[in-house]
Design a protein around this motif. Sequence first.
Motif, PDB file in Angstrom:
ATOM      1  N   LYS A   1      16.382  48.811  88.723  1.00  0.00           N
ATOM      2  CA  LYS A   1      15.982  47.561  89.284  1.00  0.00           C
ATOM      3  C   LYS A   1      16.991  47.300  90.086  1.00  0.00           C
ATOM      4  N   SER A   2      18.361  47.622  89.504  1.00  0.00           N
ATOM      5  CA  SER A   2      19.678  46.957  90.088  1.00  0.00           C
ATOM      6  C   SER A   2      19.878  47.779  91.417  1.00  0.00           C
ATOM      7  N   ARG A   3      19.226  48.988  91.668  1.00  0.00           N
ATOM      8  CA  ARG A   3      19.449  49.741  92.871  1.00  0.00           C
ATOM      9  C   ARG A   3      18.593  49.489  93.988  1.00  0.00           C
ATOM     10  N   VAL A   4      17.289  48.900  93.809  1.00  0.00           N
ATOM     11  CA  VAL A   4      16.337  48.901  94.558  1.00  0.00           C
ATOM     12  C   VAL A   4      16.565  48.125  95.963  1.00  0.00           C
ATOM     13  N   THR A   5      17.101  46.720  95.815  1.00  0.00           N
ATOM     14  CA  THR A   5      17.432  45.951  97.041  1.00  0.00           C
ATOM     15  C   THR A   5      18.650  46.417  97.671  1.00  0.00           C
ATOM     16  N   PRO A   6      19.529  47.056  97.120  1.00  0.00           N
ATOM     17  CA  PRO A   6      20.792  47.761  97.763  1.00  0.00           C
ATOM     18  C   PRO A   6      20.253  48.754  98.537  1.00  0.00           C
ATOM     19  N   ALA A   7      19.413  49.610  98.142  1.00  0.00           N
ATOM     20  CA  ALA A   7      18.941  50.719  98.843  1.00  0.00           C
ATOM     21  C   ALA A   7      18.320  50.377  99.873  1.00  0.00           C
ATOM     22  N   ALA A   8      17.186  49.238  99.875  1.00  0.00           N
ATOM     23  CA  ALA A   8      16.680  48.776 101.227  1.00  0.00           C
ATOM     24  C   ALA A   8      17.521  48.356 102.070  1.00  0.00           C
ATOM     25  N   GLU A   9      18.332  47.487 101.876  1.00  0.00           N
ATOM     26  CA  GLU A   9      19.376  46.962 102.607  1.00  0.00           C
ATOM     27  C   GLU A   9      20.239  47.910 103.361  1.00  0.00           C
ATOM     28  N   SER A  10      20.625  48.956 102.783  1.00  0.00           N
ATOM     29  CA  SER A  10      21.385  49.931 103.147  1.00  0.00           C
ATOM     30  C   SER A  10      20.783  50.715 104.257  1.00  0.00           C
ATOM     31  N   TYR A  11      19.466  50.920 104.116  1.00  0.00           N
ATOM     32  CA  TYR A  11      18.679  51.629 104.864  1.00  0.00           C
ATOM     33  C   TYR A  11      18.448  50.801 106.371  1.00  0.00           C
ATOM     34  N   MET A  12      18.319  49.432 106.060  1.00  0.00           N
ATOM     35  CA  MET A  12      18.127  48.615 107.265  1.00  0.00           C
ATOM     36  C   MET A  12      19.475  48.411 108.045  1.00  0.00           C
ATOM     37  N   GLN A  13      20.670  48.628 107.144  1.00  0.00           N
ATOM     38  CA  GLN A  13      21.725  48.253 107.760  1.00  0.00           C
ATOM     39  C   GLN A  13      22.184  49.695 108.891  1.00  0.00           C
ATOM     40  N   THR A  14      21.661  50.980 108.211  1.00  0.00           N
ATOM     41  CA  THR A  14      21.712  52.073 109.236  1.00  0.00           C
ATOM     42  C   THR A  14      20.885  51.892 110.462  1.00  0.00           C
ATOM     43  N   LEU A  15      19.730  51.068 110.521  1.00  0.00           N
ATOM     44  CA  LEU A  15      18.934  50.702 111.765  1.00  0.00           C
ATOM     45  C   LEU A  15      19.764  49.788 112.465  1.00  0.00           C
ATOM     46  N   ASN A  16      20.528  48.877 111.911  1.00  0.00           N
ATOM     47  CA  ASN A  16      21.099  47.732 112.431  1.00  0.00           C
ATOM     48  C   ASN A  16      22.312  48.281 113.471  1.00  0.00           C
ATOM     49  N   GLU A  17      22.717  49.452 113.167  1.00  0.00           N
ATOM     50  CA  GLU A  17      23.700  50.185 113.944  1.00  0.00           C
ATOM     51  C   GLU A  17      23.466  50.447 115.499  1.00  0.00           C
ATOM     52  N   THR A  18      22.152  50.736 115.706  1.00  0.00           N
ATOM     53  CA  THR A  18      21.492  51.032 116.701  1.00  0.00           C
ATOM     54  C   THR A  18      20.428  50.155 117.251  1.00  0.00           C
ATOM     55  N   TRP A  19      19.881  49.241 116.581  1.00  0.00           N
ATOM     56  CA  TRP A  19      18.817  48.408 117.006  1.00  0.00           C
ATOM     57  C   TRP A  19      19.072  46.937 117.200  1.00  0.00           C
ATOM     58  N   GLU A  20      18.830  46.228 118.307  1.00  0.00           N
ATOM     59  CA  GLU A  20      19.260  45.000 118.580  1.00  0.00           C
ATOM     60  C   GLU A  20      18.298  43.906 117.516  1.00  0.00           C
ATOM     61  N   GLU A  21      17.157  44.396 117.242  1.00  0.00           N
ATOM     62  CA  GLU A  21      16.428  43.249 116.357  1.00  0.00           C
ATOM     63  C   GLU A  21      15.795  44.368 115.551  1.00  0.00           C
ATOM     64  N   LEU A  22      15.739  44.068 113.946  1.00  0.00           N
ATOM     65  CA  LEU A  22      15.276  44.834 113.080  1.00  0.00           C
ATOM     66  C   LEU A  22      13.650  44.505 112.856  1.00  0.00           C
ATOM     67  N   PRO A  23      13.060  45.424 112.386  1.00  0.00           N
ATOM     68  CA  PRO A  23      11.483  45.029 111.982  1.00  0.00           C
ATOM     69  C   PRO A  23      11.601  44.346 110.546  1.00  0.00           C
ATOM     70  N   PRO A  24      10.282  43.664 110.329  1.00  0.00           N
ATOM     71  CA  PRO A  24      10.432  43.391 108.814  1.00  0.00           C
ATOM     72  C   PRO A  24      10.278  44.412 107.840  1.00  0.00           C
ATOM     73  N   TYR A  25      10.689  44.347 106.616  1.00  0.00           N
ATOM     74  CA  TYR A  25      10.460  45.204 105.722  1.00  0.00           C
ATOM     75  C   TYR A  25       9.786  44.803 104.343  1.00  0.00           C
ATOM     76  N   PHE A  26       9.144  45.547 103.737  1.00  0.00           N
ATOM     77  CA  PHE A  26       8.621  45.305 102.354  1.00  0.00           C
ATOM     78  C   PHE A  26       9.156  46.354 101.133  1.00  0.00           C
ATOM     79  N   ILE A  27       9.201  45.888 100.273  1.00  0.00           N
ATOM     80  CA  ILE A  27       9.564  46.851  98.927  1.00  0.00           C
ATOM     81  C   ILE A  27       8.325  46.884  98.100  1.00  0.00           C
ATOM     82  N   THR A  28       8.035  48.093  97.747  1.00  0.00           N
ATOM     83  CA  THR A  28       6.680  48.355  96.964  1.00  0.00           C
ATOM     84  C   THR A  28       6.685  49.318  96.033  1.00  0.00           C
ATOM     85  N   SER A  29       5.914  49.260  95.062  1.00  0.00           N
ATOM     86  CA  SER A  29       5.500  50.214  94.211  1.00  0.00           C
ATOM     87  C   SER A  29       4.008  50.435  93.895  1.00  0.00           C
TER      88      SER A  29
END
Length: 201
Positions: free
Chosen positions: A149-177
């Motif tokens: 559980k402690s790694r779930v949100t950081p993993a998603a945020e890290s992925y979105m940060q990668t997109l943020n390097e080249t995207w002007e506006e980020l899409p919405p995202y959801f975390i699911t199981s």
Amino acid sequence: MKIVSSKYIGSCPRQDMCPKTGLPEYAFIGRSNVGKSSLINALTERKNLALTSSTPGKTMCINHFLINESWYLVDLPGYGYAQRGKKAMDKLKNMIETYVLERETLICLFVLIDIRHEPQQKDLDFLTFLGENGVPFAIVFTKADKLPKSRVTPAAESYMQTLNETWEELPPYFITSSSTKLGRTELLDYIDDINKNLEKE
């Protein structure tokens, strides 16, 4: 949103053969074995609405499911499964691109990403393709139960940060199981909000 009815309508090999009812469509796509069918079953609370398989690349058509008699949930073929062969891969690529670019009733494309993995080039390329063509989409991180559980949100945020390097506006995202139903309510409420806005228009 409460799903009171869900039924399989049919499978089509081409976008122009899909249902012509004019109802809004929300399509799900991702790399093979990302958990697409499992998520669809979890959203609809139907164990076998979308057939799951341990073999990658089983979905070969555009599959429509009618939800609450008012909108379609669409299961698209997975991309990136190279063992199909070049001819089959080109055919699937054309099917997917034609659907997402020409389907007028497509309201939002949900791109599924396995939260356990670092950003994959095939996913990043596909997201770029969507952005360049103005296709409305959101990212759905799957298999969150496979991480502590402690790694779930950081993993998603890290992925979105990668997109943020080249995207002007980020899409919405959801975390699911699919197994714990994490994110199910949020995802359905997002669709419900869009549908309500469409009705106002």
